[in-house]
Design a protein around this motif. Structure first.
Motif, mmCIF file in Angstrom:
data_model
loop_
_atom_site.group_PDB
_atom_site.id
_atom_site.type_symbol
_atom_site.label_atom_id
_atom_site.label_comp_id
_atom_site.label_asym_id
_atom_site.label_seq_id
_atom_site.Cartn_x
_atom_site.Cartn_y
_atom_site.Cartn_z
ATOM 1 N N GLN A 166 60.433 -24.924 18.817
ATOM 2 C CA GLN A 166 60.251 -26.442 18.775
ATOM 3 C C GLN A 166 61.281 -27.167 17.956
ATOM 4 O O GLN A 166 61.565 -28.198 18.399
ATOM 5 C CB GLN A 166 58.928 -26.795 18.633
ATOM 6 C CG GLN A 166 57.772 -26.153 19.458
ATOM 7 C CD GLN A 166 56.469 -26.776 19.275
ATOM 8 O OE1 GLN A 166 56.076 -27.567 18.448
ATOM 9 N NE2 GLN A 166 55.721 -26.573 20.389
ATOM 10 N N ALA A 167 61.931 -26.654 16.903
ATOM 11 C CA ALA A 167 62.511 -27.278 15.980
ATOM 12 C C ALA A 167 63.934 -27.488 16.790
ATOM 13 O O ALA A 167 64.399 -28.458 16.683
ATOM 14 C CB ALA A 167 62.827 -26.280 14.806
ATOM 15 N N LYS A 168 64.416 -26.403 17.449
ATOM 16 C CA LYS A 168 65.475 -26.479 18.140
ATOM 17 C C LYS A 168 65.394 -27.387 19.454
ATOM 18 O O LYS A 168 66.396 -28.300 19.645
ATOM 19 C CB LYS A 168 65.867 -25.078 18.859
ATOM 20 C CG LYS A 168 67.346 -24.877 19.139
ATOM 21 C CD LYS A 168 67.697 -23.396 19.046
ATOM 22 C CE LYS A 168 69.301 -23.192 19.073
ATOM 23 N NZ LYS A 168 69.802 -24.080 20.260
ATOM 24 N N GLU A 169 64.323 -27.334 20.157
ATOM 25 C CA GLU A 169 64.015 -28.524 21.051
ATOM 26 C C GLU A 169 64.170 -30.023 20.278
ATOM 27 O O GLU A 169 64.868 -30.789 21.176
ATOM 28 C CB GLU A 169 62.613 -28.193 21.863
ATOM 29 C CG GLU A 169 62.394 -29.082 23.075
ATOM 30 C CD GLU A 169 61.245 -28.821 23.658
ATOM 31 O OE1 GLU A 169 60.453 -27.820 23.695
ATOM 32 O OE2 GLU A 169 60.825 -29.779 24.637
ATOM 33 N N ALA A 170 63.665 -30.083 19.377
ATOM 34 C CA ALA A 170 63.692 -31.498 18.866
ATOM 35 C C ALA A 170 65.035 -31.664 18.547
ATOM 36 O O ALA A 170 65.681 -32.953 18.967
ATOM 37 C CB ALA A 170 62.864 -31.715 17.562
ATOM 38 N N MET A 171 66.103 -30.852 17.973
ATOM 39 C CA MET A 171 67.282 -31.224 17.854
ATOM 40 C C MET A 171 68.128 -31.097 18.786
ATOM 41 O O MET A 171 68.834 -32.307 19.111
ATOM 42 C CB MET A 171 68.071 -29.853 17.109
ATOM 43 C CG MET A 171 67.514 -29.917 15.444
ATOM 44 S SD MET A 171 67.732 -31.471 14.415
ATOM 45 C CE MET A 171 69.448 -31.677 14.432
ATOM 46 N N ASP A 172 67.838 -30.403 20.109
ATOM 47 C CA ASP A 172 68.569 -30.651 21.435
ATOM 48 C C ASP A 172 68.274 -31.967 22.300
ATOM 49 O O ASP A 172 68.924 -32.426 22.898
ATOM 50 C CB ASP A 172 68.195 -29.550 22.185
ATOM 51 C CG ASP A 172 68.672 -28.205 21.674
ATOM 52 O OD1 ASP A 172 69.861 -28.076 20.907
ATOM 53 O OD2 ASP A 172 68.367 -27.068 21.982
ATOM 54 N N SER A 173 67.116 -32.563 21.682
ATOM 55 C CA SER A 173 66.548 -33.800 22.440
ATOM 56 C C SER A 173 67.061 -35.041 21.529
ATOM 57 O O SER A 173 66.608 -36.096 21.736
ATOM 58 C CB SER A 173 64.939 -33.932 22.358
ATOM 59 O OG SER A 173 64.562 -32.787 23.053
ATOM 60 N N GLY A 174 67.781 -34.858 20.526
ATOM 61 C CA GLY A 174 68.469 -35.862 19.988
ATOM 62 C C GLY A 174 67.910 -36.357 18.712
ATOM 63 O O GLY A 174 68.552 -37.373 17.961
ATOM 64 N N ALA A 175 67.041 -35.478 17.862
ATOM 65 C CA ALA A 175 66.716 -35.780 16.554
ATOM 66 C C ALA A 175 67.964 -35.640 15.627
ATOM 67 O O ALA A 175 68.998 -34.969 15.956
ATOM 68 C CB ALA A 175 65.682 -34.705 16.080
ATOM 69 N N ASP A 176 67.896 -36.229 14.619
ATOM 70 C CA ASP A 176 69.159 -36.392 13.880
ATOM 71 C C ASP A 176 68.943 -35.662 12.588
ATOM 72 O O ASP A 176 69.939 -35.439 11.477
ATOM 73 C CB ASP A 176 69.387 -37.814 13.009
ATOM 74 C CG ASP A 176 69.425 -38.854 14.152
ATOM 75 O OD1 ASP A 176 70.573 -38.895 14.849
ATOM 76 O OD2 ASP A 176 68.483 -39.634 14.383
#
Ligand code: DX5
Ligand code: ZN
Length: 240
Positions: free
Chosen positions: A32-42
């Motif tokens: 989920q952490a990776k998904e958040a980053m791949d979805s544009g989190a900074d």
């Protein structure tokens, strides 16, 4: 809220969206952490609780390190702990970009901010909803890279944002401009797409969001937050 905010041109402002890992499904933390980053989190926000400063215990430097190695994300550690200075080296080794400590948790705020800086990390002050900002910041401003304004009482995710605490965003923003200082103004607690634009208008530069990112579709949630932030920035331009 009707306060009129004077800010620089909003197009100069890059607002960071920082998902709080606390609301992730811990069985799927890396994913989920990776998904958040791949979805544009900074970047990602790590909520560290010790069972003393706040009742719950979350996780520590080892798990934070694992997430950083897996995601390569910039992670700021929000230490909701007593004696945070004892953890600085561990979090430095974990690879965080910054450490934020609570003004209410320490007797030697100035010294500890200096210690964080000496480790080459961004130093942050966190303030509970009932903690006043002015004097604390006045004497520490040269050592501060981030002011974290809690818009819930620390300890738990998923709480509603405390509206009264929002005023502090504006106050901190004003002090920053008056002193010609530059630091991040991070807002943490109950942040969602409905309020994000207003937080930005008041001067927030970093929005931490747990529930609003990890409950439901992560990608869709981050886009919703991003759209709300952009709308907030456009509103500033229109009013200027
Ligand atoms: C509260 C934490 C916050 C919180 C954010 O003690 O510092 O980071 O988990 O979670 P939400 O966005 O669910 O309020
Ligand atoms: Zn936090």
């Amino acid at each position: 809220m009707t306060t009129n905010i004077s800010t620089e041109n909003s197009t100069d402002r890059k607002i960071k969206i920082l998902p709080s890992l606390l609301a992730a499904d811990f069985l799927k933390l890396g994913e989920q952490a990776k998904e958040a980053m791949d979805s544009g989190a900074d970047g990602l926000h790590a909520d560290i609780m010790d069972g003393h400063f706040v009742p719950p215990i979350t996780y520590g430097a080892e798990i934070t390190k694992t997430v950083i190695e897996h995601t390569r994300a910039r992670v700021d550690a929000h230490l909701m702990v007593d004696n945070p200075q004892k953890l600085f080296n561990d979090f430095k080794e974990a690879g965080v970009c910054g450490i934020t400590i609570h003004a209410e948790a320490v007797n030697h705020l100035h010294r500890y901010l200096g210690m964080i800086r000496e480790l080459g990390l961004e130093a942050g002050i966190a303030l509970n909803p009932a903690t006043a900002i002015t004097e604390t910041l006045r004497y520490t401003i040269p050592l501060v890279d981030r002011v974290l304004i809690m818009t819930v009482n620390p300890g738990w995710g998923g709480q509603p944002l405390i509206l009264e605490a929002m005023e502090k965003i504006h106050i901190v923003n004003r002090i920053m401009h008056a002193k010609k200082a530059h630091f991040e103004i991070q807002v943490d607690g109950g942040v969602n797409a409905h309020i994000a634009g207003e937080l930005v208008r008041l001067g927030a530069t970093e929005l931490v969001a747990g529930t609003a990112v990890f409950k439901g579709d992560i990608r869709e949630n981050i886009s919703k937050l991003r759209r709300a932030v952009e709308k907030g920035l456009r509103n500033i331009d229109e009013k200027n």
